[in-house]
Design a protein around this motif. Structure first.
Motif, PDB file in Angstrom:
ATOM      1  N   CYS A 160      -2.952  -0.885   6.963  1.00  0.00           N
ATOM      2  CA  CYS A 160      -1.592  -1.404   6.796  1.00  0.00           C
ATOM      3  C   CYS A 160      -1.105  -1.962   8.126  1.00  0.00           C
ATOM      4  CB  CYS A 160      -0.635  -0.317   6.314  1.00  0.00           C
ATOM      5  SG  CYS A 160       1.068  -0.910   6.203  1.00  0.00           S
ATOM      6  N   CYS A 181       2.350   0.487   9.046  1.00  0.00           N
ATOM      7  CA  CYS A 181       2.267   1.921   9.359  1.00  0.00           C
ATOM      8  C   CYS A 181       0.884   2.350   9.828  1.00  0.00           C
ATOM      9  CB  CYS A 181       2.707   2.761   8.166  1.00  0.00           C
ATOM     10  SG  CYS A 181       1.542   2.764   6.789  1.00  0.00           S
ATOM     11  N   CYS A 240       1.947  -1.493   0.515  1.00  0.00           N
ATOM     12  CA  CYS A 240       1.500  -0.215   1.060  1.00  0.00           C
ATOM     13  C   CYS A 240       2.223   0.936   0.355  1.00  0.00           C
ATOM     14  CB  CYS A 240       1.773  -0.164   2.560  1.00  0.00           C
ATOM     15  SG  CYS A 240       1.388   1.437   3.287  1.00  0.00           S
ATOM     16  N   CYS A 267       4.440   2.906   3.286  1.00  0.00           N
ATOM     17  CA  CYS A 267       5.636   2.379   3.952  1.00  0.00           C
ATOM     18  C   CYS A 267       6.268   1.201   3.206  1.00  0.00           C
ATOM     19  CB  CYS A 267       5.293   1.957   5.380  1.00  0.00           C
ATOM     20  SG  CYS A 267       4.315   0.450   5.469  1.00  0.00           S
ATOM     21  N   TYR A 302       5.097  -1.807   2.941  1.00  0.00           N
ATOM     22  CA  TYR A 302       4.771  -3.121   3.504  1.00  0.00           C
ATOM     23  C   TYR A 302       4.159  -4.030   2.435  1.00  0.00           C
ATOM     24  CZ  TYR A 302       2.525  -6.694   6.369  1.00  0.00           C
ATOM     25  OH  TYR A 302       2.127  -7.889   6.900  1.00  0.00           O
TER      26      TYR A 302
END
Ligand SMILES: [Zn+2]
Lengths: 293, 332
Positions: free
Chosen positions: A33, A36, A52, A55, A57
């Motif tokens: 990622c 993170c 993700c 987090c 993302y």
């Protein structure tokens, strides 16, 4: 039923890019990622529509992946695949650049457009692809968008455009700039006909695309964390001679400043769009009538 | 003192020499008239060779000439009466965008333009003609007012671009321009725009969706400034000349592309040399454009405006029925 939606008989449809999407998943089983740093299995990433799970993302998505994730399975019919990039200024190395982008992306331009359904609701859709010369807008992008919007107006159905773009296609000069006006004019007619247009900004959406159809929706939406702006961050920083805060020009920043209707997580995008389409159809049902049950 | 451009230097030097000879004649009482006449003839030929065939980069320099008239110069000279109107009714009055109502040849029109400054102090006040979102929103407010009162709209474009600042982004520079594009496309009055100097990208287009686009002979209109293009292409912003040569940004290029409808001729050497002549040429061009547009009904006018932009684009359309990636759709 599909046939009824096309007043002018269209003889040919292209193969849905959905079929090829699975092949384009990056090689290797692991992804890190970018936000993170968690290691994600490709299978896990796919399951989370390339976001993700730790987090939130949002990884970048290709146009075929986006169409696959957004439309009802097998509903996509591509139009205007036969439009090919010109070279109006005889710009140095442009044809080679286009050729390279074609080979790298497997697409013939920075946008894929066509017809499909979401939860049974018909719509026209156009999806940009950043891999093709940074998703820049040249004549083919403008023409595909204008035709997509015109068809939607004629058929009386909504348009959804997913944007991702570095802005204008410099190599097409003034032709590129004028595509902003061309697409805007088509959207003006669509609006005058009382039809729905939803713009969805994804990371990044900048320049002439932000200054035209990305901001002209009845609903302007964006994915979390997407950078959206007119001028680039570095240009602004050099103009004002100071560093900008991290969150400047993010989707959340734009939402806070009143430029967006909502920031929608990718996993929620399809049901969100389905709800919006239902609210803009006659009785909240596909095609405005109840299907037999 | 007139500002000289780099490529005008040989001519300026020659003129200085002529002046010296003239002064010499007066002061010393020696007749140099023959030499003066020779040099004047030479200066005339030199001027011809410089200005008759200006290169794109030279045109860019003329287009940015600090003595070029501004929007307000043209507007006040074209209109017997002009009332400037201020503000976007939302945030503030943007001095980089001006507008109001004027009487043009006896007829009320709305006039709007990006406004550069006359000197450094004025330029700081005008933000060098680079408008903020509130400038574009003021422009739109005045256009909607024109629509209400059914008077034509003239827009004057002379900007390096929309301002790339933090506040401009916060207040939606992209949205403001986007809104002008979609609103101008459907504005129910004739709209004529003129690029008087710099036509800088989206910031220019934000006033540039019109029934007819006029452009001064030495103005330029570009998707990106030559310097920025050079920085992107060759990582060297000093190669503006090379970029200008490549990008087809002159009025003559845009006329050939069918994007610009009419080129407004400039006095020899540029509009800054003879303002009255420039104003008269521009007024005539506006009047002629209005004559053409007045003859159309509203539906025909909007149809024509749509078609004007709809047909702009350069692409190849494969004529064969079966495109590359296609298969025949099953008749079901
Ligand atoms: Zn993460």
């Amino acid at each position: 039923m599909l046939k009824d939606l096309f007043p002018k008989k269209r003889k040919f449809a292209t193969i849905s890019p959905n079929q090829g999407a699975k092949d384009r998943v990056p090689e290797g089983l692991m992804n890190k990622c970018k936000r993170c740093g968690e290691i994600l299995l490709s299978r896990e990433l796919e399951k989370n529509v390339k976001t993700c799970p730790h987090c939130g993302y949002h990884f970048s998505m290709t146009a075929p992946e986006r169409i696959d994730a957004t439309l009802d399975e097998g509903s996509f019919v591509e139009f205007d695949a036969h439009l090919l990039t010109g070279d109006p200024l005889s710009f140095p190395d442009y044809p080679e650049k286009v050729q390279k982008a074609r080979e790298m992306s497997g697409l013939d331009e920075a946008i894929v457009s066509g017809y499909g359904t979401i939860a049974g609701f018909p719509l026209y859709i156009a999806v940009m692809d950043f891999r093709f010369i940074m998703g820049s807008m040249g004549s083919v992008v403008g023409e595909r968008l204008a035709r997509t919007v015109e068809r939607a107006t004629d058929d009386g159905v909504p348009v959804v455009i997913f944007t991702v773009s570095g802005g204008a296609r410099m190599q097409e000069g003034i032709f590129s700039l004028m595509q902003m006006a061309k697409v805007s004019a088509a959207l003006r007619r669509h609006a005058d006909a009382g039809r729905l247009y939803i713009a969805v900004c994804t990371n990044p959406t900048t320049g002439g695309v932000t200054a035209s159809f990305a901001m002209q929706g009845d609903l302007n939406l964006a994915e979390p964390g997407a950078m959206i702006g007119f001028a680039g961050r570095r240009i602004i920083e050099s103009t004002i001679r100071q560093q900008l805060p991290e969150e400047f020009q993010t989707a959340e920043f734009l939402l806070e400043h009143g430029m967006l209707d909502e920031v929608v997580h990718r996993k929620d995008m399809k049901p969100y769009l389905a709800t919006v389409l239902a609210m803009h159809s006659k009785r909240g049902e596909p095609n405005g009538h109840r299907t037999a049950f | 003192m007139a500002t000289e451009l780099p490529f005008e230097k040989p001519l300026v030097e020659l003129r200085v020499k002529i002046d010296e000879l003239k002064r010499f004649t007066e002061e010393k009482g020696i007749d140099m008239s023959e030499e003066v006449a020779t040099l004047e003839a030479k200066a005339k030929t030199l001027a011809e060779s410089i200005y008759r065939d200006l290169k794109p980069w030279q045109k860019v320099q003329i287009a940015r000439h600090p003595e070029r008239p501004t929007a307000l110069d043209y507007i006040r000279a074209m209109c017997g009466d002009f009332i400037e109107l201020h503000g976007d009714r939302n945030f503030r009055d943007d001095p980089a965008m001006v507008g109001g109502v004027g009487l043009f040849r006896g007829r009320p029109v709305t006039l709007i333009g990006t406004q550069k400054g006359k000197d450094t102090k004025d330029n700081i006040h005008r933000n060098f003609g680079m408008a903020h979102p509130e400038g574009y929103r003021k422009a739109l407010r005045l256009m909607k007012q024109a629509e209400k009162f059914q008077r034509p709209v003239f827009t004057f474009i002379d900007t390096a671009g929309a301002y790339p600042g933090a506040g401009a982004e916060e207040r939606g520079q992209g949205e403001a321009i986007a809104r002008n594009l979609i609103e101008m496309a459907g504005l129910r009055v004739p709209v004529v725009c003129v690029v008087t100097g710099e036509g800088g990208s989206g910031g220019a287009l934000g006033l540039g969706v019109a029934d007819e686009i006029l452009m001064f002979e030495h103005a330029y209109y570009s998707v990106i400034s030559p310097e920025s293009a050079a920085a992107l292409l060759w990582k060297d912003a000093t190669q503006g000349q090379r970029a200008a040569d490549t990008m087809c940004i002159t009025a003559q290029d845009l006329k050939a592309f069918g994007i610009v409808d009419q080129i407004v001729p400039e006095p020899f050497g540029g509009v800054q040399r003879d303002r009255a002549e420039a104003v008269s040429a521009l007024s005539d061009a506006f009047a002629q454009a209005l004559d053409r547009l007045d003859a159309l009904g509203m539906d025909a006018l909007l149809e024509r405006r749509y078609d004007k932009y709809r047909k702009i684009g350069n692409y190849r359309e494969m004529t064969e029925e079966l495109p590359k990636h296609s298969v025949a759709m099953q008749e079901s």
